[in-house]
Design an enzyme around this catalytic site. Structure first.
Site, PDB file in Angstrom:
ATOM      1  N   ARG A  34       0.893  -1.156   0.621  1.00  0.00           N
ATOM      2  CA  ARG A  34       0.393   0.183   0.414  1.00  0.00           C
ATOM      3  C   ARG A  34       0.778   1.343   0.155  1.00  0.00           C
ATOM      4  NH1 ARG A  34      -5.797  -0.332   1.763  1.00  0.00           N
ATOM      5  NH2 ARG A  34      -5.386   1.690   1.418  1.00  0.00           N
ATOM      6  N   HIS A 130     -14.947  -0.480  -3.400  1.00  0.00           N
ATOM      7  CA  HIS A 130     -15.072  -0.606  -1.867  1.00  0.00           C
ATOM      8  C   HIS A 130     -15.928  -0.106  -1.035  1.00  0.00           C
ATOM      9  CE1 HIS A 130     -10.607  -1.640  -3.321  1.00  0.00           C
ATOM     10  NE2 HIS A 130     -10.956  -2.230  -2.221  1.00  0.00           N
ATOM     11  N   LYS A 156     -11.910  -7.863  -7.670  1.00  0.00           N
ATOM     12  CA  LYS A 156     -12.326  -6.970  -6.353  1.00  0.00           C
ATOM     13  C   LYS A 156     -13.328  -7.004  -6.360  1.00  0.00           C
ATOM     14  CE  LYS A 156      -9.401  -6.136  -2.206  1.00  0.00           C
ATOM     15  NZ  LYS A 156      -8.887  -4.609  -2.115  1.00  0.00           N
ATOM     16  N   SER A 253     -13.633 -19.925  22.212  1.00  0.00           N
ATOM     17  CA  SER A 253     -13.710 -21.140  21.695  1.00  0.00           C
ATOM     18  C   SER A 253     -13.325 -21.546  20.261  1.00  0.00           C
ATOM     19  CB  SER A 253     -15.684 -21.269  21.069  1.00  0.00           C
ATOM     20  OG  SER A 253     -15.901 -21.252  22.474  1.00  0.00           O
ATOM     21  N   LYS A 307     -29.850 -19.081  23.457  1.00  0.00           N
ATOM     22  CA  LYS A 307     -29.522 -19.730  23.960  1.00  0.00           C
ATOM     23  C   LYS A 307     -31.306 -20.420  23.421  1.00  0.00           C
ATOM     24  CE  LYS A 307     -26.044 -20.506  26.357  1.00  0.00           C
ATOM     25  NZ  LYS A 307     -25.177 -21.004  28.015  1.00  0.00           N
ATOM     26  N   ASN A 332     -27.257 -25.081  24.173  1.00  0.00           N
ATOM     27  CA  ASN A 332     -26.013 -24.193  23.568  1.00  0.00           C
ATOM     28  C   ASN A 332     -25.114 -24.961  23.234  1.00  0.00           C
ATOM     29  OD1 ASN A 332     -24.950 -26.865  25.182  1.00  0.00           O
ATOM     30  ND2 ASN A 332     -23.645 -25.358  25.333  1.00  0.00           N
ATOM     31  N   ASP A 348     -23.504 -28.554  28.768  1.00  0.00           N
ATOM     32  CA  ASP A 348     -23.792 -27.017  29.508  1.00  0.00           C
ATOM     33  C   ASP A 348     -23.803 -28.298  30.975  1.00  0.00           C
ATOM     34  OD1 ASP A 348     -22.198 -24.412  29.133  1.00  0.00           O
ATOM     35  OD2 ASP A 348     -24.373 -23.860  29.093  1.00  0.00           O
ATOM     36  N   GLY A 379     -27.670 -18.218  34.271  1.00  0.00           N
ATOM     37  CA  GLY A 379     -27.713 -18.967  33.431  1.00  0.00           C
ATOM     38  C   GLY A 379     -26.704 -20.479  34.071  1.00  0.00           C
ATOM     39  N   ARG A 404     -35.885 -15.242  41.974  1.00  0.00           N
ATOM     40  CA  ARG A 404     -34.950 -15.794  39.933  1.00  0.00           C
ATOM     41  C   ARG A 404     -34.291 -17.062  41.457  1.00  0.00           C
ATOM     42  NH1 ARG A 404     -30.415 -13.174  37.086  1.00  0.00           N
ATOM     43  NH2 ARG A 404     -30.886 -14.354  35.554  1.00  0.00           N
ATOM     44  N   MET A 443     -14.257 -12.845  39.201  1.00  0.00           N
ATOM     45  CA  MET A 443     -14.095 -12.832  37.937  1.00  0.00           C
ATOM     46  C   MET A 443     -13.077 -11.648  37.241  1.00  0.00           C
ATOM     47  SD  MET A 443     -16.819 -13.300  35.090  1.00  0.00           S
ATOM     48  CE  MET A 443     -17.073 -11.671  34.254  1.00  0.00           C
ATOM     49  N   TYR A 470     -14.178 -18.797  34.993  1.00  0.00           N
ATOM     50  CA  TYR A 470     -12.778 -19.469  34.817  1.00  0.00           C
ATOM     51  C   TYR A 470     -12.228 -18.904  34.239  1.00  0.00           C
ATOM     52  CZ  TYR A 470     -15.380 -17.865  30.151  1.00  0.00           C
ATOM     53  OH  TYR A 470     -16.005 -17.866  28.808  1.00  0.00           O
ATOM     54  N   GLN A 498     -17.819 -28.856  28.366  1.00  0.00           N
ATOM     55  CA  GLN A 498     -19.247 -28.301  27.521  1.00  0.00           C
ATOM     56  C   GLN A 498     -18.254 -28.049  26.357  1.00  0.00           C
ATOM     57  OE1 GLN A 498     -19.676 -24.719  25.932  1.00  0.00           O
ATOM     58  NE2 GLN A 498     -17.610 -24.936  26.374  1.00  0.00           N
TER      59      GLN A 498
HETATM   60  P1  NAP Z   1     -26.575 -14.897  35.316  1.00  0.00           P
HETATM   61  O1  NAP Z   1     -27.012 -15.616  33.947  1.00  0.00           O
HETATM   62  O2  NAP Z   1     -25.929 -13.205  34.540  1.00  0.00           O
HETATM   63  O3  NAP Z   1     -26.193 -14.917  36.462  1.00  0.00           O
HETATM   64  C1  NAP Z   1     -25.195 -14.240  37.526  1.00  0.00           C
HETATM   65  C2  NAP Z   1     -25.495 -14.086  38.871  1.00  0.00           C
HETATM   66  O4  NAP Z   1     -24.955 -14.145  39.705  1.00  0.00           O
HETATM   67  C3  NAP Z   1     -27.508 -14.131  39.502  1.00  0.00           C
HETATM   68  O5  NAP Z   1     -28.071 -15.245  39.829  1.00  0.00           O
HETATM   69  C4  NAP Z   1     -27.120 -13.414  39.971  1.00  0.00           C
HETATM   70  O6  NAP Z   1     -27.883 -12.988  40.963  1.00  0.00           O
HETATM   71  C5  NAP Z   1     -25.397 -13.345  40.350  1.00  0.00           C
HETATM   72  N1  NAP Z   1     -25.032 -12.157  41.223  1.00  0.00           N
HETATM   73  C6  NAP Z   1     -23.944 -10.952  39.884  1.00  0.00           C
HETATM   74  N2  NAP Z   1     -23.754 -10.173  40.190  1.00  0.00           N
HETATM   75  C7  NAP Z   1     -24.371 -10.637  41.707  1.00  0.00           C
HETATM   76  C8  NAP Z   1     -23.412  -9.803  43.118  1.00  0.00           C
HETATM   77  N3  NAP Z   1     -22.798  -8.705  43.218  1.00  0.00           N
HETATM   78  N4  NAP Z   1     -23.574 -10.469  44.018  1.00  0.00           N
HETATM   79  C9  NAP Z   1     -24.523 -11.676  44.632  1.00  0.00           C
HETATM   80  N5  NAP Z   1     -24.571 -12.521  43.341  1.00  0.00           N
HETATM   81  C10 NAP Z   1     -24.206 -11.342  42.490  1.00  0.00           C
HETATM   82  O7  NAP Z   1     -24.875 -15.139  34.973  1.00  0.00           O
HETATM   83  P2  NAP Z   1     -24.522 -16.186  34.338  1.00  0.00           P
HETATM   84  O8  NAP Z   1     -24.320 -16.436  32.640  1.00  0.00           O
HETATM   85  O9  NAP Z   1     -25.141 -17.348  34.551  1.00  0.00           O
HETATM   86  O10 NAP Z   1     -22.321 -16.687  34.567  1.00  0.00           O
HETATM   87  C11 NAP Z   1     -22.324 -16.489  36.230  1.00  0.00           C
HETATM   88  C12 NAP Z   1     -20.744 -16.542  35.936  1.00  0.00           C
HETATM   89  O11 NAP Z   1     -20.602 -18.365  35.922  1.00  0.00           O
HETATM   90  C13 NAP Z   1     -19.642 -15.878  35.129  1.00  0.00           C
HETATM   91  O12 NAP Z   1     -19.046 -16.077  36.088  1.00  0.00           O
HETATM   92  C14 NAP Z   1     -19.653 -17.170  34.242  1.00  0.00           C
HETATM   93  O13 NAP Z   1     -18.326 -16.491  33.394  1.00  0.00           O
HETATM   94  C15 NAP Z   1     -19.614 -18.559  34.446  1.00  0.00           C
HETATM   95  N6  NAP Z   1     -19.941 -19.177  33.997  1.00  0.00           N
HETATM   96  C16 NAP Z   1     -19.224 -20.397  33.410  1.00  0.00           C
HETATM   97  C17 NAP Z   1     -19.110 -20.899  32.558  1.00  0.00           C
HETATM   98  C18 NAP Z   1     -17.867 -22.728  32.441  1.00  0.00           C
HETATM   99  O14 NAP Z   1     -18.474 -23.183  31.491  1.00  0.00           O
HETATM  100  N7  NAP Z   1     -17.544 -22.372  33.038  1.00  0.00           N
HETATM  101  C19 NAP Z   1     -20.657 -20.919  31.585  1.00  0.00           C
HETATM  102  C20 NAP Z   1     -21.479 -20.212  31.559  1.00  0.00           C
HETATM  103  C21 NAP Z   1     -20.859 -19.204  32.984  1.00  0.00           C
HETATM  104  P3  NAP Z   1     -29.377 -11.951  41.332  1.00  0.00           P
HETATM  105  O15 NAP Z   1     -30.644 -13.060  40.135  1.00  0.00           O
HETATM  106  O16 NAP Z   1     -29.784 -11.257  41.751  1.00  0.00           O
HETATM  107  O17 NAP Z   1     -29.094 -10.588  39.390  1.00  0.00           O
END
Ligand code: NAP
Length: 532
Positions: A34, A130, A156, A253, A307, A332, A348, A379, A404, A443, A470, A498
């Site tokens: 370029r 382009h 191109k 991934s 999902k 997933n 999962d 989740g 919840r 985290m 993780y 997973q």
């Molecule tokens: P999510 O659906 O947003 O759920 C988060 C949960 O954590 C909710 O129950 C939330 O409570 C609670 N929470 C968030 N902040 C909080 C705080 N400051 N104090 C107390 N509770 C709190 O998230 P997720 O997808 O489940 O992910 C959660 C963790 O799992 C993440 O670190 C993610 O990286 C990890 N993860 C790992 C894998 C793996 O394969 N290893 C797979 C999926 C997720 P409320 O209901 O009150 O909001």
């Protein structure tokens, strides 16, 4: 076979030659120089082409086509005269400029081979178009104009993709074209067109020397093309997989699945597939990719927020949804079976279950009646609750928002093990065999956070502490648990398991889980270092 060209922004002769030596040593087929902003002197341009160890394309792009050449078209025409004297393998001239000014056209015709040329010049013309904003409405007319231009050896077309579906049109252009063609979709949505150019037989695709020295949106570096996206292994029969989510650019991934394909010599490639959150986007894009002849789109990892969309889509398409995935309300993994039918499943929950069982060196059957404290109700908690409750464990879900937790308990009310809920304050006086952190507490970058400021007295040698987080692999919570003598297992294990289950569904082969592990550790370490 499609070639890989490295784009080099030329600022000095020496630097450009050093970079082209390096491009050759690292496996590139061509370089694109370029020269928009290079004020070359004397015979520097000729020396650049002559001393370049690879075939070259010379491009001097005007501002109206995304370049930075600072002067007018007459000055650019004179630069092209000089380029002609240097005789590179290709020159790149823009269709718009070529059609607009007769003088420019004549200059270009003098310096390239074409049916009316006297003698052999040794330079081919890449006629280019382009659009950095969108797909141009007159894309096909531009293509026709290039096809009808005798001097044009290579077509191109490059435009900014509006969605993943634009890649399909790029593949169609390559397949239908009567001349060697480069069809590239720019931007994040267009990345598949760069990697799969080789599958569809484009003349070439472009990359940067590395990820940070790219000249167009969506380009990546040479090593990323070679190693992460398996450039050399791609051919017409390569099966295509990806991670569908929004956003997906930070997903690990592609790193692990492509390394898995490499390790098992499986003819597949795995790409990031960003799709906006709405179901209509998911349906239109996944449907179009599945229907596209010759793409061999055979499966995907599906992450937030799609999902639930995956389950709905597979049902609408008459496919099969795994029973527990349906109950969880989230799948997933999309798998296209040999007969073309679709299967949506969830890897999962089994990954969560086996991450725990492997750490305790027991089978899931031995979990019966063990008590599990699940912290969080999102989740990750859903997968953990699904896996452990169906193995007969007794679970208590502790969550900041109690409602919840109750909803989650209701979902699995008929599971083999009893389910109840508690508040986060109840944790300190709880007593469980297994604790699973399913919150993001701890985290990166909030590594000082923990779901347990006060540890229950019962926690000790016989307790398993399982953190789904993780990044980092060992959180503060896990470190403290280890000090108390607990067995520990990190979210990396669940993440790897997973992914390994997805790999097995798609390839029918066991996944190289140890390679997955080391790649996750290495990539997370790199990211932490990059973020300071
Ligand atoms: P999510 O659906 O947003 O759920 C988060 C949960 O954590 C909710 O129950 C939330 O409570 C609670 N929470 C968030 N902040 C909080 C705080 N400051 N104090 C107390 N509770 C709190 O998230 P997720 O997808 O489940 O992910 C959660 C963790 O799992 C993440 O670190 C993610 O990286 C990890 N993860 C790992 C894998 C793996 O394969 N290893 C797979 C999926 C997720 P409320 O209901 O009150 O909001």
């Amino acid at each position: 076979m499609t070639k890989l060209a490295v784009s080099i922004v030329v600022r000095s002769l020496e630097d450009a030659l050093t970079l082209s030596e390096s491009a050759k040593a690292r496996g590139a087929d061509l370089v694109e120089f370029r020269i928009d902003e290079w004020a070359f002197k004397g015979d520097e341009l000729e020396r650049l082409i002559l001393d370049c160890p690879l075939a070259s394309i010379v491009t001097c792009r005007p501002e109206f086509e995304g370049g930075v050449f600072p002067e007018d078209e007459e000055a650019r025409r004179k630069v092209f005269e000089k380029i002609g004297e240097a005789r590179p393998t290709y020159i790149d001239a823009e269709l718009a400029a070529y059609l607009r000014a007769d003088e420019f056209k004549q200059t270009i015709k003098q310096i390239v081979d074409h049916p009316g040329q006297v003698g052999n010049v040794g330079t081919g013309l890449i006629l280019s178009s382009h659009d950095f904003e969108t797909r141009p409405p007159d894309l096909l007319q531009r293509l026709e104009a290039m096809t009808a231009t005798p001097a044009c050896r290579v077509i191109k077309m490059a435009w900014r993709a509006r969605s993943l579906r634009d890649n399909l049109e790029a593949f169609e252009l390559i397949a239908a074209s009567h001349k060697p063609t480069i069809a590239i979709c720019m931007g994040e949505f267009g990345f598949p067109s760069r990697v799969l150019a080789r599958k569809f037989g484009a003349l070439l695709t472009f990359c940067g020397m590395d990820d940070s020295s790219i000249v167009a949106p969506g380009q990546v570096g040479l090593d990323t093309m070679f190693h992460r996206y398996r450039w050399k292994a791609i051919d017409g029969a390569t099966k295509v997989y990806g991670v569908i989510g929004w956003p997906v650019e930070h997903s690990l991934s592609p790193h692990i699945h492509n390394a898995g394909f490499d390790a098992t010599a499986y003819n597949g490639v795995y790409l990031p597939m960003p799709i906006p959150p709405e179901y209509e986007h998911f349906k239109a894009t996944v449907g179009a990719w599945l229907d596209f002849d010759g793409l061999d789109f055979k499966g995907a990892s599906v992450t937030i927020p799609h999902k639930e969309n995956l389950i709905r889509f597979v049902k609408e398409e008459g496919g099969e949804v795994e029973e527990l995935a349906e109950r969880i309300g989230a799948a997933n993994t999309l798998t296209v079976r040999e007969d073309g039918s679709l299967y949506a499943s969830n890897t999962d929950y089994a990954a969560a279950l086996y991450a725990g069982c492997n750490a305790m060196e027991i089978s899931p059957q031995k979990l019966k009646k063990r008590s599990v404290g699940v912290i969080g109700a999102g989740g990750a908690a859903k997968a953990v609750v699904a896996g452990f409750s169906h193995s007969g464990c007794e679970l208590v879900i502790y969550n900041r928002t109690k409602k919840r937790a109750e909803e989650l308990a209701d979902t699995f009310a008929d599971a083999a093990g009893a389910l109840s809920v508690g508040s986060l304050d109840d944790l300190a006086c709880s007593s469980h065999n297994i604790y699973v952190n399913c919150t993001p507490l701890g985290m990166w970058p909030n590594v000082n956070e923990t779901p347990m400021e006060v540890w229950p007295k019962s926690v000790g040698k016989k307790t398993l502490a399982f953190d789904t987080v993780y990044n980092p692999g060992e959180t503060r919570w896990l470190r403290e648990a280890r000090k108390r003598g607990c067995l520990t297992v990190s979210g990396v294990e669940m993440f790897v398991l997973q992914a390994a289950a997805q790999f097995e569904l798609w390839t029918g082969e066991g996944a190289p889980a140890d390679i997955f592990h080391s790649i996750v550790d290495m990539e997370l370490e790199k990211r932490r270092e990059a973020e300071g």
